[in-house]
Design a protein around this motif. Structure first.
Motif, short mmCIF file in Angstrom:
data_model
loop_
_atom_site.label_atom_id
_atom_site.label_comp_id
_atom_site.label_asym_id
_atom_site.label_seq_id
_atom_site.Cartn_x
_atom_site.Cartn_y
_atom_site.Cartn_z
N LYS A 173 27.04 67.57 32.96
CA LYS A 173 26.52 67.03 31.16
C LYS A 173 26.00 65.57 30.88
O LYS A 173 26.89 64.37 31.35
N LYS A 174 25.21 65.17 30.02
CA LYS A 174 24.97 63.76 30.03
C LYS A 174 25.71 64.24 29.01
O LYS A 174 26.30 64.16 28.00
N LYS A 175 26.67 62.01 29.53
CA LYS A 175 26.98 61.52 28.16
C LYS A 175 26.58 60.94 26.86
O LYS A 175 25.84 60.04 27.11
N VAL A 176 27.48 61.49 26.24
CA VAL A 176 26.55 60.58 24.50
C VAL A 176 27.74 58.88 24.40
O VAL A 176 26.87 58.28 24.22
N THR A 177 28.83 58.62 25.42
CA THR A 177 28.98 57.49 25.92
C THR A 177 28.04 56.76 26.49
O THR A 177 27.93 57.33 27.90
N GLU A 178 28.22 54.87 26.64
CA GLU A 178 27.66 54.73 27.66
C GLU A 178 28.33 53.67 28.22
O GLU A 178 29.25 53.16 27.86
N LEU A 179 28.21 53.83 29.96
CA LEU A 179 29.61 52.71 31.08
C LEU A 179 28.46 51.57 30.70
O LEU A 179 27.34 51.54 31.26
N LYS A 180 29.48 50.03 30.99
CA LYS A 180 28.71 49.31 30.99
C LYS A 180 29.07 48.21 32.22
O LYS A 180 29.01 47.52 32.38
N CYS A 181 30.05 48.98 32.52
CA CYS A 181 30.61 48.43 34.01
C CYS A 181 29.69 48.26 35.77
O CYS A 181 29.03 48.81 35.90
N ASP A 182 29.62 47.51 36.08
CA ASP A 182 29.57 47.33 37.42
C ASP A 182 29.93 47.81 39.02
O ASP A 182 31.59 48.68 38.38
N ILE A 183 29.33 49.42 39.55
CA ILE A 183 29.88 50.51 40.16
C ILE A 183 28.98 50.18 41.65
O ILE A 183 28.27 48.91 41.83
N ARG A 226 37.76 45.15 52.51
CA ARG A 226 37.84 44.01 52.32
C ARG A 226 36.39 43.49 51.03
O ARG A 226 36.28 42.59 50.50
N VAL A 227 35.39 44.46 51.39
CA VAL A 227 34.42 44.84 49.88
C VAL A 227 35.36 44.96 48.23
O VAL A 227 34.62 44.32 47.75
N VAL A 228 36.20 45.75 48.50
CA VAL A 228 37.51 45.90 47.05
C VAL A 228 37.68 44.95 47.05
O VAL A 228 38.29 44.82 45.55
N ASN A 229 38.38 43.45 47.78
CA ASN A 229 38.99 42.26 47.21
C ASN A 229 37.99 41.66 46.83
O ASN A 229 38.13 41.18 46.01
N SER A 230 36.68 41.70 47.77
CA SER A 230 35.87 40.64 46.79
C SER A 230 35.44 41.29 45.89
O SER A 230 35.35 40.40 44.95
N LYS A 231 34.93 42.32 45.25
CA LYS A 231 34.02 43.04 44.16
C LYS A 231 35.65 43.16 42.64
O LYS A 231 35.21 42.16 41.35
N ILE A 232 36.71 42.77 43.12
CA ILE A 232 37.96 42.87 42.24
C ILE A 232 38.05 41.15 42.28
O ILE A 232 38.13 40.86 40.89
N ASP A 233 38.04 40.54 43.27
CA ASP A 233 38.22 39.15 43.16
C ASP A 233 37.59 38.62 41.93
O ASP A 233 37.83 37.54 41.06
N LEU A 234 36.41 39.06 42.52
CA LEU A 234 35.01 38.30 40.92
C LEU A 234 35.43 38.93 39.37
O LEU A 234 35.13 38.11 38.51
N ILE A 235 36.29 40.32 38.91
CA ILE A 235 36.58 40.19 37.57
C ILE A 235 37.72 38.68 36.99
O ILE A 235 37.71 38.68 36.24
N LEU A 236 38.66 38.68 38.47
CA LEU A 236 39.27 37.35 37.78
C LEU A 236 39.29 36.40 37.10
O LEU A 236 39.68 35.40 37.61
N LYS A 237 37.65 36.50 37.92
CA LYS A 237 36.58 34.45 37.65
C LYS A 237 36.79 34.45 36.45
O LYS A 237 36.39 34.99 36.11
#
Length: 236
Positions: free
Chosen positions: A168-178, A225-236
């Motif tokens: 079911k299509k959501k009314v709210t919208e996510l803005k995070c990276d995927i 390695r990919v997970v670590n690199s993506k989350i490292d970007l959050i902390l910068k």
């Protein structure tokens, strides 16, 4: 030190224990939070879910007190991806918060229906054969009657809530990276994988790994390695 809570959701028939090996390879800025779903692990006596949304609601009750601690991210593989998707919208609806990043692994985007004969309706012998071909289920569970009697109902029910999931299509919208993770020999099309980009205004990246549906186990170090690199970007 600022940390990111990484909430992880298991695939069909598995428990939060599948993420225990990750602790050795996860960066110290990441607080790994495997979420135990009903009917498995320490919650083996709990009633199984009737739907993916039922699972997401339960997961919300488990993690809601941790959501105000700082930035957080979700990781889900296969069934866990659907739980993470529904949960992200539940969190946004209830708290006005959303993950900094979501990792959808081994699963087509939710707007694409499941294809072929529903596996949860298969006779036991055929169902076991399908599980064996896919991998991910320990052989002893399929070969030992006592273990089969214990775990097969849970696995079948997990397949049922995935295969009867109605988008079911959501009314709210996510803005995070995927980040969309995919095993190169898994039978999911490019368009089905990239369909995840419709669910957030953030960046969506498809990352492929060697292997099939359970590359998550075979390519653990590369995946992390990919997970670590993506989350490292959050902390910068």
């Amino acid at each position: 030190m600022k940390k990111v809570n990484l909430f992880c959701f298991p695939y069909a028939g598995s428990s939060a224990m599948i993420y225990s090996k990750w602790k050795k390879y996860i960066h110290e800025q990441i607080n790994l939070v495997p979420v135990e779903l009903a009917g498995r692990g320490g919650r083996i006596e709990d009633e199984p879910y009737t739907s993916i949304r039922n699972a997401a609601n339960d997961a919300y009750q488990q993690i809601q007190s941790q959501l105000n601690q700082g930035p957080f991210a979700f990781f889900g593989h296969s069934m866990g991806s659907l739980v993470a998707y529904e949960l992200a919208h539940k969190v946004l609806e209830k708290k006005g918060l959303q993950p900094e990043h979501i990792f959808f692994s081994g699963r087509r985007a939710p707007q694409y229906p499941n294809q072929g004969m529903p596996k949860h309706l298969l006779p036991e012998i055929v169902f076991k054969k399908e599980l064996s071909l896919m991998g991910g289920t320990p052989p002893e569970v399929l070969e030992n009657k006592e273990l089969s009697d214990l775990f097969l109902p849970l696995i079948r029910n997990d397949y049922k809530i995935v295969e009867t999931y109605e988008y079911k299509k959501k009314v709210t919208e996510l803005k995070c990276d995927i980040s969309v993770f995919h095993g190169k020999t898994d039978e999911i099309s490019y368009s089905e994988l990239m369909g995840w980009e419709e669910h957030s205004t953030g960046r969506c990246e498809l990352i492929e790994f060697e292997g099939g549906h359970f590359f998550i186990n075979e390519q653990m170090k590369e995946l992390l390695r990919v997970v670590n690199s993506k989350i490292d970007l959050i902390l910068k």
